[in-house]
Design a protein around this motif. Structure first.
Motif, PDB file in Angstrom:
ATOM      1  N   ALA A  11     -20.896  35.481 -20.333  1.00 26.02           N
ATOM      2  CA  ALA A  11     -21.049  35.427 -18.874  1.00 26.02           C
ATOM      3  C   ALA A  11     -20.344  34.173 -18.363  1.00 26.02           C
ATOM      4  N   VAL A  12     -19.580  34.343 -17.304  1.00 28.50           N
ATOM      5  CA  VAL A  12     -18.947  33.201 -16.628  1.00 28.50           C
ATOM      6  C   VAL A  12     -19.794  32.862 -15.414  1.00 28.50           C
ATOM      7  N   VAL A  13     -20.272  31.617 -15.333  1.00 29.73           N
ATOM      8  CA  VAL A  13     -21.069  31.203 -14.177  1.00 29.73           C
ATOM      9  C   VAL A  13     -20.309  30.109 -13.426  1.00 29.73           C
ATOM     10  N   LEU A  14     -19.803  30.456 -12.249  1.00 33.57           N
ATOM     11  CA  LEU A  14     -19.137  29.456 -11.403  1.00 33.57           C
ATOM     12  C   LEU A  14     -20.228  28.634 -10.731  1.00 33.57           C
ATOM     13  N   GLY A  15     -20.190  27.335 -10.928  1.00 29.71           N
ATOM     14  CA  GLY A  15     -21.287  26.510 -10.429  1.00 29.71           C
ATOM     15  C   GLY A  15     -22.512  26.673 -11.324  1.00 29.71           C
ATOM     16  N   GLY A  16     -22.273  26.578 -12.625  1.00 26.87           N
ATOM     17  CA  GLY A  16     -23.362  26.798 -13.582  1.00 26.87           C
ATOM     18  C   GLY A  16     -24.025  25.520 -14.047  1.00 26.87           C
ATOM     19  N   GLU A  18     -25.996  23.295 -12.141  1.00 26.12           N
ATOM     20  CA  GLU A  18     -27.281  22.901 -11.541  1.00 26.12           C
ATOM     21  C   GLU A  18     -27.755  24.001 -10.593  1.00 26.12           C
ATOM     22  N   GLY A  19     -28.995  23.853 -10.119  1.00 24.19           N
ATOM     23  CA  GLY A  19     -29.531  24.802  -9.143  1.00 24.19           C
ATOM     24  C   GLY A  19     -29.612  26.227  -9.695  1.00 24.19           C
ATOM     25  N   VAL A  20     -29.331  27.173  -8.831  1.00 26.60           N
ATOM     26  CA  VAL A  20     -29.449  28.589  -9.205  1.00 26.60           C
ATOM     27  C   VAL A  20     -28.476  28.920 -10.347  1.00 26.60           C
ATOM     28  N   GLY A  21     -27.291  28.300 -10.338  1.00 24.39           N
ATOM     29  CA  GLY A  21     -26.305  28.566 -11.391  1.00 24.39           C
ATOM     30  C   GLY A  21     -26.823  28.151 -12.756  1.00 24.39           C
ATOM     31  N   ALA A  22     -27.448  26.982 -12.831  1.00 22.11           N
ATOM     32  CA  ALA A  22     -28.008  26.516 -14.106  1.00 22.11           C
ATOM     33  C   ALA A  22     -29.164  27.419 -14.530  1.00 22.11           C
ATOM     34  N   SER A  23     -29.934  27.906 -13.567  1.00 20.63           N
ATOM     35  CA  SER A  23     -31.027  28.830 -13.893  1.00 20.63           C
ATOM     36  C   SER A  23     -30.480  30.143 -14.438  1.00 20.63           C
ATOM     37  N   PHE A  24     -29.408  30.638 -13.810  1.00 19.69           N
ATOM     38  CA  PHE A  24     -28.764  31.850 -14.355  1.00 19.69           C
ATOM     39  C   PHE A  24     -28.383  31.608 -15.815  1.00 19.69           C
ATOM     40  N   ALA A  25     -27.740  30.468 -16.051  1.00 22.50           N
ATOM     41  CA  ALA A  25     -27.236  30.175 -17.395  1.00 22.50           C
ATOM     42  C   ALA A  25     -28.384  30.129 -18.412  1.00 22.50           C
ATOM     43  N   GLN A  26     -29.451  29.460 -18.059  1.00 20.72           N
ATOM     44  CA  GLN A  26     -30.570  29.333 -19.003  1.00 20.72           C
ATOM     45  C   GLN A  26     -31.207  30.689 -19.293  1.00 20.72           C
ATOM     46  N   GLN A  27     -31.399  31.473 -18.251  1.00 22.95           N
ATOM     47  CA  GLN A  27     -32.055  32.772 -18.456  1.00 22.95           C
ATOM     48  C   GLN A  27     -31.153  33.720 -19.250  1.00 22.95           C
ATOM     49  N   CYS A  89     -20.414  34.473  -9.289  1.00 23.08           N
ATOM     50  CA  CYS A  89     -19.744  33.555  -8.351  1.00 23.08           C
ATOM     51  C   CYS A  89     -20.832  32.866  -7.540  1.00 23.08           C
ATOM     52  N   ASN A  90     -21.292  31.737  -8.068  1.00 19.96           N
ATOM     53  CA  ASN A  90     -22.425  31.045  -7.451  1.00 19.96           C
ATOM     54  C   ASN A  90     -21.994  29.834  -6.628  1.00 19.96           C
ATOM     55  N   ALA A  91     -21.009  29.077  -7.095  1.00 18.23           N
ATOM     56  CA  ALA A  91     -20.594  27.870  -6.357  1.00 18.23           C
ATOM     57  C   ALA A  91     -20.155  28.276  -4.956  1.00 18.23           C
ATOM     58  N   GLY A  92     -20.653  27.601  -3.930  1.00 17.73           N
ATOM     59  CA  GLY A  92     -20.205  28.046  -2.613  1.00 17.73           C
ATOM     60  C   GLY A  92     -20.937  27.471  -1.419  1.00 17.73           C
ATOM     61  N   ALA A  93     -21.807  26.473  -1.645  1.00 17.77           N
ATOM     62  CA  ALA A  93     -22.501  25.904  -0.483  1.00 17.77           C
ATOM     63  C   ALA A  93     -21.473  25.308   0.483  1.00 17.77           C
TER      64      ALA A  93
END
Ligand SMILES: NC(=O)c1ccc[n+]([C@@H]2O[C@H](COP(=O)([O-])OP(=O)(O)OC[C@H]3O[C@@H](n4cnc5c(N)ncnc54)[C@H](OP(=O)(O)O)[C@@H]3O)[C@@H](O)[C@H]2O)c1
Length: 263
Positions: A11-16, A18-27, A89-93
């Motif tokens: 899985a590629v997590v953009l913005g992985g 911290e925040g929701v991106g890091a949570s995606f990565a851990q789960q 595609c999580n990075a984007g605030a």
């Protein structure tokens, strides 16, 4: 539990980082995925990578700015030997909060590139490979801001509206190919980025999502696209979709002023 046979192995997590991106990565690591994590700050990225390695995942990190012109090629090169089954595609605030005429076009372009140009290029690349394989998933992390115009966020909100509509079309096009597409719509979420921005999470009546909960909900609904509204904000989406636009935009503007006072 996210099915690694359907959406893995990488899985590629953009913005992985911290925040929701890091949570995606851990789960995802918990569920047996290997991960490519992308963010700008190398230290935060290395910490996030260490946490998912502890869970047994193979991890690659790429410290790059996703608004740089070479970012897409760098990421594609760095993953050329991997089977990427999930793109998040999580990075984007909002990185450039200005009144439109008081800001510079370059600054607004960064918001567009982070939320639109780069995610589109990556969805095009990884999406083709997923379609060939007949399986995979693409997640665009969206926002309630994508349903209504806001001062200092006109470009950000418009970019989120763009990906939502784009996600609907792509979902339709990939439906028959085993590739799931979902725009995961977030409301206010307690991420480090928003903490740094000075958001007042304690405002009475404010529904604040926690990154772990939002990521869990998003992963549970990968196949429930094209749009999944996370955190129990469906009613807000319904209200924001009404046709009495002036009334809605003005009411939301007042609420935003309380949430994020102008500095
Ligand atoms: N938090 C909320 O209240 C909220 C509400 C609605 C929607 N959302 C959406 O949720 C997503 C995550 O938001 P967030 O609050 O966690 O903030 P964010 O600024 O999008 O940060 C999340 C991650 O993205 C990385 N990142 C940010 N800009 C980057 C860039 N130019 N290049 C590479 N990586 C970059 C950050 O690491 P680095 O800083 O080290 O690069 C971090 O890992 C966004 O799409 C946002 O629009 C958030």
């Amino acid at each position: 539990m996210t099915d690694v046979d359907r959406y893995g192995p990488w899985a590629v997590v953009l913005g992985g980082s911290e925040g929701v991106g890091a949570s995606f990565a851990q789960q995802l690591a918990d569920d047996g995925f290997d991960l490519v994590l992308v963010a700008r700050r190398p230290d935060t990225l290395a910490d996030a990578a260490a946490r998912v390695r502890e869970l047994g995942a193979d991890v690659r990190t790429l410290s790059l700015d996703l608004t740089d012109p070479g970012a897409v090629d760098s990421l594609i090169d760095a993953t050329a030997d991997l089977e990427v089954g999930l793109l998040i595609c999580n990075a984007g605030a909002n990185s450039y909060g200005r009144h439109f005429l008081d800001g510079e076009l370059d600054g607004f372009q960064g918001v567009i590139d982070l939320n639109i140009t780069t995610p589109l290029a990556l969805a095009h690349h990884y999406g083709r490979l997923m379609r060939e394989r007949g399986r995979g998933g693409i997640v665009f992390v969206g926002s309630l801001a994508g349903y209504l115009g806001s001062a200092r966020e006109s470009i950000y909100g418009a970019a989120k509206a763009f990906t939502r509509i784009f996600a609907e079309g792509l979902w339709l096009e990939l439906r028959g190919y085993g590739v799931d597409v979902v725009e995961l719509v977030l409301g206010v979420t307690r991420t480090p980025a928003m903490e740094r921005a000075g958001l007042d999470f304690d405002l009475p009546g404010l529904n604040v999502g926690e990154p772990d909960d939002i990521a869990r909900e998003g992963l549970a609904h990968l196949a429930d696209g094209p749009v999944w509204v996370a955190g129990g904000n469906d009613r807000i989406v319904e209200i924001r979709s009404r046709t009495d636009r002036a009334k809605l935009v003005l009411a939301s503007h007042e609420a935003m002023r309380r949430l994020m006072p102008e500095k």
